[in-house]
Design an enzyme around this catalytic site. Structure first.
Site, PDB file in Angstrom:
ATOM      1  N   PHE A   1      44.129  82.792  29.623  1.00 23.13           N
ATOM      2  CA  PHE A   1      42.512  82.206  29.642  1.00 23.13           C
ATOM      3  C   PHE A   1      41.668  80.949  29.919  1.00 23.13           C
ATOM      4  O   PHE A   1      41.255  81.141  29.649  1.00 23.13           O
ATOM      5  CB  PHE A   1      42.128  83.589  29.143  1.00 23.13           C
ATOM      6  CG  PHE A   1      41.912  84.803  29.885  1.00 23.13           C
ATOM      7  CD1 PHE A   1      41.781  85.739  30.778  1.00 23.13           C
ATOM      8  CD2 PHE A   1      42.666  86.394  28.863  1.00 23.13           C
ATOM      9  CE1 PHE A   1      41.932  87.339  31.555  1.00 23.13           C
ATOM     10  CE2 PHE A   1      42.937  87.302  29.419  1.00 23.13           C
ATOM     11  CZ  PHE A   1      42.514  87.515  30.605  1.00 23.13           C
ATOM     12  N   HIS A   2      42.910  80.855  28.862  1.00 22.27           N
ATOM     13  CA  HIS A   2      42.655  79.404  27.968  1.00 22.27           C
ATOM     14  C   HIS A   2      43.443  78.108  28.157  1.00 22.27           C
ATOM     15  O   HIS A   2      43.932  77.736  27.255  1.00 22.27           O
ATOM     16  CB  HIS A   2      42.253  79.694  26.618  1.00 22.27           C
ATOM     17  CG  HIS A   2      41.057  80.692  26.073  1.00 22.27           C
ATOM     18  ND1 HIS A   2      41.730  81.402  25.328  1.00 22.27           N
ATOM     19  CD2 HIS A   2      40.433  81.072  26.867  1.00 22.27           C
ATOM     20  CE1 HIS A   2      40.962  82.792  24.949  1.00 22.27           C
ATOM     21  NE2 HIS A   2      39.920  82.834  26.493  1.00 22.27           N
ATOM     22  N   PRO A   3      43.506  77.380  29.775  1.00 21.67           N
ATOM     23  CA  PRO A   3      43.851  76.606  30.352  1.00 21.67           C
ATOM     24  C   PRO A   3      43.982  74.890  28.851  1.00 21.67           C
ATOM     25  O   PRO A   3      42.176  75.114  29.143  1.00 21.67           O
ATOM     26  CB  PRO A   3      43.882  76.582  30.953  1.00 21.67           C
ATOM     27  CG  PRO A   3      42.790  76.698  31.542  1.00 21.67           C
ATOM     28  CD  PRO A   3      42.566  78.067  30.605  1.00 21.67           C
TER      29      PRO A   3
END
Lengths: 509, 136
Positions: free
Chosen positions: A438-440
């Protein structure tokens, strides 16, 4: 003013001081600070503008179609393709994130200073920025009244095992516990940036264009001179009008996937590091069946967490999705699917997320002209994920679960805590685990060490005189925690840096 | 059943997709919905209508592959199989040791089930009534 495609009747031509591409956590804060300092600001956002009146009519699957890129199915390819949902709306991913708020861990900030030469970003120096952001988006702990039974059950298990746990901090006002954080909050309780920084920027005079896709960036004499793009019909995706913006300064805030993509697509090769070093926080969802009724879809889906193993890069956070999002993944086809659907009220779910220590990815322009994302999941990090699955399973059993589904191909659901040992005795391949992320972060990392970074400590690109980057892509390493506070705080800091040096960056004669 | 308001699938694809959805969510079992009220094919079709041309081509290609691949080993198309044979065949995709085959099927399964369980009649049938913990 905020314009959507409905408001625009002819080609758009703008000559602002600053153009910001992207209106998420990074772009919104930039827009507010720069416009507040008297600069003429234009924001371009590819997604539409949505309000709580519209969210409340969307079922989760429809919200994924409208508020997410590619139906929420952006994929990082590798040995095991990982889904990487990204928001696409005014407010960016803050509209559809869980609302969880963490400050940047101290050890991460020290590491950035040591390894990449990031300046003026110690915990002490970042403190006022954290405080200001937290005040603006109203960060507070999730109250037990809206946590919901899914969070309470996991807490019960963690307490029984003596594991450190607590309520997560969220950006919220008057949360009703509707379980819809990831699909647009129907009460505007979640303080996504389209409810605070963006309206403030508009009051300051900024012009925000929704449904505005930036396509071409022209660079002349080491300066960005023009951005060209299109106004898009939200319903059909068709191009309606041309868009031309000639700013004195460009801030790219399109996120860790689209920021390097748009630069590479325009052959703006700032550094060999551009597009590399992608980190994503690989995650997995563990489900458990209980005798008691849980109705996990009522309450804040990500309200509590277990941080007992955070020093190892493993964090467990609540996650619960409604049946139309959960059943396709966790239930097999046929009668069994209907059986699990009818027992959905008895299901609990929790997430395991790991920091990417040795894993890395890359963003490139694909053969179809769209972003092509690859990710190498390192065995060391994978071991952490498996350990996290074991911990979550033990917590569920301690809380009274009948069965636990570890979401691993080839491993049957656990019927008791003894089964968990299989995770360490059986060979589990990376491709066996159904993962999401969920956190590029990290594809245009910052620092003064030019050979290893794309932008300086304040987001200014090493190569061009008037191009800044202000999103999660500038972070040199994985954070290990949800990133929205870090993105907003660094944007605030970097925006103030631009204001303090505006003569240098904006005036070019 | 009459084919109604389809935006993506033509008549030929409708028949194949109908056989697929009927296998993924068969009639009977823990709950049931009237097929005259809830048509999973139409829900699926309407859900994917705003996908890009490339994405839709890929989805159609997978559907045709599901239909014609059994010809190689069983000399039968998917739609010509019995319900039991269809279930075993699709379970073969779902549990395949080949990771990419498993994932390709997962995409179809996700889209079918996401659109199906989003329907109000289906939500009623599984007693799913979302509401906020704190009422206005």
């Amino acid at each position: 003013m905020l314009f959507t495609y409905n408001d625009i009747t002819k080609d758009v031509v703008e000559k602002p001081d600053v153009c910001i591409i992207g209106s998420g956590a990074g772009g919104a804060v930039m827009a507010d600070v720069l416009s507040g300092a008297g600069l003429d600001v234009v924001v371009l956002e590819e997604g539409g503008y949505y309000t709580k009146d519209r969210y409340s009519t969307y079922k989760p699957a429809i919200a994924m179609k409208i508020l997410y890129r590619d139906y929420g199915a952006t994929i990082a390819f590798g040995k095991n393709p990982i889904m990487l949902p990204l928001g696409r709306a005014v407010g960016g991913t803050t509209v559809i994130n869980s609302g969880t708020c963490f400050r940047t861990p101290d050890n991460v900030l020290s590491d950035w200073a040591e390894r990449y030469g990031v300046e003026n970003a110690s915990s002490k120096e970042m403190e006022p920025y954290f405080q200001q952001v937290e005040k603006t988006i109203n960060v507070m702990p999730v109250s037990p009244q809206v946590l919901g039974k899914n969070g309470l059950i996991f807490k019960r298990g963690a307490d029984a095992l003596g594991m450190s746990n607590g309520m997560l901090m969220h950006n919220m006002i008057n949360c009703h516990g509707c379980g819809r954080c990831a699909f647009g909050c129907p009460h505007d309780a979640k303080q996504a940036v389209h409810l605070n920084f963006i309206p403030s920027a508009i009051r300051n005079g900024a012009r925000v264009y929704a449904n505005a896709r930036a396509e071409k960036i022209t660079v002349e004499s080491n300066r960005v001179t023009r951005i060209e793009g299109s106004i898009i019909n939200e319903q059909t995706g068709n191009k309606l009008f041309k868009l031309t913006v000639s700013p004195k300064l460009l801030v790219l805030a399109a996120g860790s996937i689209y920021t390097p993509y748009i630069l590479e697509k325009n052959n703006i090769n700032l550094s060999p590091e551009l597009g590399k070093n992608l980190t994503i926080h690989p995650a997995v969802r563990i489900t458990a069946m209980f005798d008691e009724i849980i109705q996990g879809y009522k309450g804040v889906p990500q309200g509590s967490y277990v941080d007992a193993y955070s020093s190892e890069g493993i964090i467990l956070e609540g996650i619960f999705v409604p049946p139309e999002i959960g059943l396709p993944i966790l239930a097999p086809i046929g009668m069994k699917n209907k059986e699990i659907a009818s027992l959905y009220d008895h299901l609990a779910a929790f997430g395991v997320m790991v920091s990417d220590k040795n894993s890395y990815g890359r963003v490139k322009v694909g053969v179809d002209g769209r972003p092509f994302i690859t990710y190498h999941f390192d065995p060391y990090d994978f071991k952490k994920l498996v350990k996290g699955i074991a911990i979550a399973s033990e917590i569920f059993f301690a809380a009274g679960a009948k069965t636990v589904n570890p979401a691993i191909y080839g491993i049957k659901e656990f019927t008791g805590p003894d089964d968990v040992a299989q995770l360490f005795t059986k060979k589990i391949g990376i491709t066996s685990v159904e993962m999401m992320a969920f956190h590029p972060l990290g594809t245009a990392r910052m620092g003064e060490l030019k050979s290893h970074t794309v932008v300086n400590s304040f987001g200014k690109t090493h190569g061009l005189e008037n191009l800044f980057i202000s999103d999660g892509s500038i972070f040199p390493t994985s954070l290990g925690v949800n990133p929205q506070i870090t993105i907003m705080s660094f944007s605030l800091r970097n925006a103030q840096y631009i204001v303090e040096n505006k003569e240098k960056f904006l005036n070019h004669d | 059943m009459a084919i109604k308001e389809l935006k993506v699938f033509d008549q030929k694809l409708y028949k194949i997709v109908h056989a697929i959805t009927d296998t993924i969510i068969p009639p009977g079992g823990a709950f049931d919905v009237d097929p005259n009220v809830v048509d999973p094919v139409q829900l699926f079709d309407n859900y994917i209508d705003s996908m890009s041309t490339l994405q839709l081509k890929a989805i159609k290609a997978v559907i045709y592959t599901i239909e014609y691949m059994p010809m190689a080993t069983r000399l039968k198309r998917f739609t010509s199989m019995t319900p039991d044979q269809r279930l075993k065949y699709l379970q073969g995709w779902e549990n395949s040791r080949i990771f990419s085959k498993r994932n390709i099927f997962l995409v179809i399964k996700m889209l079918v089930l996401m659109s199906f369980y989003s329907d109000d009649t289906v939500a009623d049938a599984i007693h799913y009534h979302p509401e906020c913990l704190i009422k206005d």
